[in-house]
Motif scaffolding. Structure first.
Motif, PDB file in Angstrom:
ATOM      1  N   MET A  32      44.478 106.121 168.215  1.00 49.94           N
ATOM      2  CA  MET A  32      43.607 106.949 167.214  1.00 49.94           C
ATOM      3  C   MET A  32      42.616 106.372 166.885  1.00 49.94           C
ATOM      4  O   MET A  32      41.852 106.844 165.748  1.00 49.94           O
ATOM      5  N   ARG A  33      41.458 105.741 166.740  1.00 46.63           N
ATOM      6  CA  ARG A  33      40.032 104.962 166.813  1.00 46.63           C
ATOM      7  C   ARG A  33      39.058 107.149 167.336  1.00 46.63           C
ATOM      8  O   ARG A  33      39.346 107.794 167.835  1.00 46.63           O
ATOM      9  N   PRO A  34      38.710 106.965 166.584  1.00 45.74           N
ATOM     10  CA  PRO A  34      37.939 108.151 165.655  1.00 45.74           C
ATOM     11  C   PRO A  34      37.141 108.397 166.893  1.00 45.74           C
ATOM     12  O   PRO A  34      36.462 107.435 167.590  1.00 45.74           O
ATOM     13  N   GLY A  35      36.444 109.546 166.640  1.00 44.25           N
ATOM     14  CA  GLY A  35      34.853 110.191 167.702  1.00 44.25           C
ATOM     15  C   GLY A  35      33.870 109.416 167.144  1.00 44.25           C
ATOM     16  O   GLY A  35      33.421 108.263 166.484  1.00 44.25           O
ATOM     17  N   PHE A  36      32.472 109.342 168.296  1.00 44.64           N
ATOM     18  CA  PHE A  36      31.231 108.963 167.884  1.00 44.64           C
ATOM     19  C   PHE A  36      30.592 109.039 166.840  1.00 44.64           C
ATOM     20  O   PHE A  36      29.694 108.057 165.237  1.00 44.64           O
ATOM     21  N   ALA A  37      31.185 110.330 166.145  1.00 37.94           N
ATOM     22  CA  ALA A  37      30.452 110.513 164.740  1.00 37.94           C
ATOM     23  C   ALA A  37      31.175 109.317 163.208  1.00 37.94           C
ATOM     24  O   ALA A  37      30.899 109.488 162.049  1.00 37.94           O
ATOM     25  N   GLY A  38      32.397 109.120 164.094  1.00 39.89           N
ATOM     26  CA  GLY A  38      32.869 108.125 163.218  1.00 39.89           C
ATOM     27  C   GLY A  38      33.555 108.477 162.053  1.00 39.89           C
ATOM     28  O   GLY A  38      33.989 107.766 161.154  1.00 39.89           O
ATOM     29  N   VAL A  39      34.406 109.543 162.575  1.00 35.70           N
ATOM     30  CA  VAL A  39      35.202 110.999 161.415  1.00 35.70           C
ATOM     31  C   VAL A  39      36.572 111.030 161.737  1.00 35.70           C
ATOM     32  O   VAL A  39      36.689 111.370 162.784  1.00 35.70           O
ATOM     33  N   ASP A  40      37.982 110.296 160.464  1.00 37.10           N
ATOM     34  CA  ASP A  40      39.275 110.669 161.246  1.00 37.10           C
ATOM     35  C   ASP A  40      39.139 112.196 161.306  1.00 37.10           C
ATOM     36  O   ASP A  40      38.677 113.192 160.871  1.00 37.10           O
TER      37      ASP A  40
END
Length: 461
Positions: A423-431
């Motif tokens: 469930m780790r978010p993407g490269f933008a760090g946004v859930d």
């Protein structure tokens, strides 16, 4: 050697550049286009080597040998996941070479003594932009390679004043040289301050903006090469540099629009940091998990399936398995398309190149503007590691950092299957709000293995 003959060779080279560039508009002609453009560069190099008075042949041959020994193995061995880093690094090397040429010209002309003013101005412009591009591209490489943190590294409110101060120092060194100062320390100062500026400009930019940064620095390198060509009266540098600068500028603008971000806002930095390891705190929300068997059944009885590739596809090197899956679905009468977001992956066209490698038919690849209207009529959408470009928060949450960014309307599909490792978010760090949609099912694991399992289940139906 006749000057007329050399100019004719340059004209042939430029024609090959442009014709080769035209071939890059589609994967079927891209390889041929690259070969044609490479042949044009070979002609341009030969024309330059035929220029009367050119010396230091041993140094030239040594440089060609070193470049060949380093460049060919690096290009052949690079993985698709590392392609953005390689592009950034090779682009930076070009900018660094231009900066060094400008320094050599300064020394060989005794500080541009008795040279026309435009030669000095063009050379110094090339030195500033080339140095900035080299060090900026080095930082971009470090962030993409995860040697450096992809989070913005900034000094807060002092960042932009500091950038402006360093830029003014570089320009002051250049102006001093143009008006007649010939101290080599001024040239060294110009190169150093330009290098520091390159670091200061790119370090505050987060990982999510790296595709745009790579394109922007590529355009800057092209402009610096064109300026150096003007100073050296080298037609090949002028034309090739302007082609790179113009195409890079157009691409940068298109990429920025695709993210609903202005180029000044991207350069200002502060967006798109790396995600922390581990799962995201989802509060009381939960996700629905599925299995390869259930996913296979859903797709087997669908009329239309859309596959959304992202960086996770590149990491898993699952493009060939995805191609096999789509072929099997098509044999069962299912229409399969691929939804391509302009900034999916970590460089412009990353997904197009990846899928072309697996011989995915080009007419199956649909750009965002063409495919978004199809999601509401789609039975199953298979998302493979595409995080930020499928996040509905870009449309619905004004507080989200990605609010306003055009996205793929995956959430309008009747059923959504997401392949992810965690469930780790993407490269933008946004859930990603998509994961908590009632129509979304998560299939956790390596994308390559998951797609292969779904394919085997399909064969058994």
């Amino acid at each position: 050697m006749s000057t007329t003959f050399i100019q004719c060779l340059y004209i042939v080279a430029f024609a090959l550049f442009i014709y080769g560039l035209m071939g890059l508009t589609g994967p079927r002609t891209a390889v041929r286009g690259n070969m044609i453009a490479a042949a044009g560069m070979a002609v341009a190099v030969i024309a330059t080597l035929l220029t009367p008075g050119l010396g230091n042949w041993w140094l030239i041959l040594l440089g060609v040998a070193i470049g060949t020994v380093i460049g060919v193995p690096a290009a052949r061995r690079v993985k698709m996941t590392a392609m953005p880093q390689m592009v950034a690094l090779f682009n930076g090397v070009g900018g660094g070479a231009i900066a060094l040429i400008a320094w050599v010209e300064f020394r060989s002309s005794s500080g541009f003594f008795d040279e026309p003013a435009y030669v000095a101005v063009a050379s110094l412009f090339a030195a500033i932009i080339g140095s900035l591009s080299f060090w900026g591209s080095t930082v971009a490489f470090g962030k993409l390679q995860e040697i450096l943190s992809s989070r913005p590294v900034t000094v807060g409110r002092l960042q932009q004043p500091l950038n402006l101060l360093v830029l003014l120092l570089a320009v002051a060194c250049g102006v001093s040289i143009v008006v007649g100062a010939r101290s080599e320390w001024l040239m060294v100062g110009l190169l150093v301050t330009s290098s520091v500026l390159g670091l200061l400009v790119v370090l505050p930019i987060g990982g999510a903006d790296m595709p745009v940064v790579i394109s922007l620095l590529n355009a800057a390198t092209g402009l610096s090469a064109a300026a150096m060509g003007l100073a050296l009266a080298n037609t090949a540098l002028i034309v090739a540099g302007m082609i790179v600068g113009a195409s890079g500028s157009i691409l940068t603008n298109l990429m920025a629009k695709a993210m609903n971000r202005s180029i000044p806002a991207i350069v200002a930095g502060g967006f798109g940091g790396g995600a922390v390891a581990g799962a995201v705190d989802a509060g009381d929300r939960s996700v629905r998990q599925t299995s390869a068997g259930d996913a296979a059944i859903q797709m087997a009885f669908a009329r239309q399936v859309i596959i959304v590739p992202g960086y996770g596809l590149a990491v898993a090197q699952a493009q060939h398995q995805v191609r096999q899956l789509s072929s099997l679905l098509e044999d069962k009468g299912v229409s399969v398309y691929y939804a391509i977001h302009p900034v999916a992956g970590r460089m412009p066209g990353h997904m197009n190149v990846l899928l072309a490698e697996a011989d995915v038919p080009y007419d199956r690849l649909k750009e965002m503007e063409l495919i978004n209207g199809e999601f509401a009529r789609t039975d199953v959408t298979l998302v493979i590691g595409a995080n930020d470009v499928t996040n509905p928060a870009a449309r619905t949450d004004p507080t989200s950092p990605i609010y306003g960014m055009p996205i793929l309307d995956v959430d309008e599909s009747k059923s959504i299957i997401v392949l992810k490792r965690s469930m780790r978010p993407g490269f933008a760090g946004v859930d990603n709000e998509l994961y908590y949609n009632p129509r979304t099912s998560m299939l956790f694991g390596d994308a390559k293995s998951s797609v292969s399992e779904i394919t085997e289940e399909l064969k058994a139906l």
